[in-house]
Write a protein that holds these residues in place. Structure first.
Motif: not given
Length: 428
Positions: A108-117
């Motif tokens: 649980g240490l990373l942000a979800e990045l689906d919206g980054v690209v």
């Protein structure tokens, strides 16, 4: 001079000083004038690679007004682990291992990045380059740099027709296992590529994702193929040779070896890069399927540890074709330059000649690509694999059965450890 005059002059001097201070605060240099805060980035790139990446980050600062504090280190795993444990992780870390990416995501240490690209660019990256813990799950990392591994380097002045005979002579391989804290990883690359070229993508993926026992006869065959290839002297010399210098002998006046099985990045370290050419490993590795089009690859995956608007803006930039095009062109003519998984980056931004273009083209063919298996494995499995490769190379007359049984015990223990996740897929 009257007291009143001195007072007016002192007041004017103070006011002038304040004007200078205010101008400095509101103007400053180009990078600070419109500063919107900062972002910290941790990655493995040092030396020429680190300088090129810093120049890219400087361009981002000028265009976006966001200062970037970059730290490059060859001990990234240790530095990042220490910073995470102390509660002060970087905003962004670029991880050279998809397995470590998965472990931090599971915690649980990373942000979800689906919206980054942006959605319109989502197809620029195949699923291989945006790892997920499970099919259909969120994206936690994006490959901002990539390398091709299923290749064999040689001096381009050698006739290609002579390579199969040279490959059959174990003395003709330039081999180095040394790599500081990561010694042994070139050996894991050999075994992974042998399994991929002998058995194909399906078996390779089952093994790399933890579903195939290390004691399976097909895995053992890859190990024994590797061990039978080298003579005793070549194997032992490899244990004391640094992987960064092993291939220098390819270009010597009286070359001690003719072939090197190593990733695309190594060309930048050769004494005469322009004389280096490659063939795909399936044509030379022992007992490989000569028709195989499978290729092992690796990636450097950027991930967000501290989810801020500034960090996301930098991630969008690093993942974009525009930034990667600039990164590639900034390194034109240098000894080390990056290759990219992003299909929107033009080939002419990924190197200076036909050899570079062939590498860049191969990295776009996601249907044939599989991530480096040990990189995708949990950390404890990967480290055990590296140690076993070194042990086996120290005496290849011994069967690898005992080593494989030990590795299988590690696999079984980790299959039930929620903090040591396996990726659900490693092939495109």
């Amino acid at each position: 001079m009257s007291a009143a005059t001195r007072s007016r002059q002192a007041t004017a001097a103070v006011l002038g000083l304040w004007l200078v201070v205010l101008c400095a605060l509101t103007a400053g240099d180009t990078g600070v004038r419109q500063s919107r805060g900062g972002v910290t980035v941790l990655a493995t790139w040092t030396g020429a690679e680190g300088q090129a990446f810093r120049e890219l980050l400087d361009a981002f600062t000028r265009d976006h007004g966001i200062h970037v504090d970059y730290q490059g280190t060859t001990a990234l795993r240790e530095v990042l682990s220490s910073e995470v444990d102390s509660g002060t992780p970087p905003d962004i870390a670029v991880l050279p291992s998809s397995g470590e990416l998965a472990a931090y995501a599971r915690q649980g240490l990373l942000a979800e990045l689906d919206g980054v690209v942006p959605a319109g660019r989502g197809t620029a990256y195949g699923g291989l380059w945006t790892p997920r813990l499970r099919a259909g799950g969120p994206v936690y990392g994006i490959a901002v740099k990539a390398d091709l591994k299923s290749i064999v380097w040689f001096d381009r002045h050698r006739p290609a027709s002579t390579l199969p005979a040279l490959a059959a002579d174990g003395r003709q391989w330039c081999v180095g296992m040394g790599g500081d804290a990561t010694s042994g990883w070139p050996g894991t690359d050999w075994i992974e590529d042998l399994l991929l070229q002998q058995q194909g993508r399906s078996v390779y993926q089952e093994w790399a994702t933890g579903g195939l026992p290390w004691t399976d006869p097909r895995v053992e065959r890859a190990w024994r193929s590797w061990g039978s290839l080298f003579g005793k002297d070549t194997a032992r010399a490899a244990l004391t040779t640094d992987f960064r210098t092993a291939g220098a002998g390819l270009f010597a006046p009286d070359p001690p070896c003719a072939l090197e099985h190593q990733g695309s990045f190594i060309r930048g370290g050769y004494p005469r890069p322009a004389d280096a050419d490659f063939v795909f490993s399936a044509g030379l590795l022992p007992r490989a399927d000569r028709r195989s089009t499978a290729r092992e690859v690796s990636g450097d995956f950027a991930a967000v540890f501290r989810d801020t608007p500034r960090a996301r803006e930098l991630m969008r930039y690093l993942a974009s074709a525009d930034a990667q095009r600039a990164w590639g062109r900034k390194t034109a003519g240098r000894s080390a330059h990056p290759f990219f998984a992003n299909r929107d980056v033009p080939l002419d931004a990924q190197g200076d000649d036909a050899v570079d273009r062939r590498i860049a083209t191969a990295l776009r063919d996601s249907a044939s690509l599989c991530l480096d298996a040990s990189d995708a494995m949990p950390t404890r499995m990967r480290l055990a694999f590296q140690r076993a490769a070194l042990t086996y190379l120290s005496d290849t007359t011994e069967r690898p059965d005992g080593l494989l049984r030990s590795l299988e015990k590690v696999r079984r223990r980790l299959r039930g450890d929620p903090d040591q996740p396996w990726l659900s897929t490693v092939c495109g």
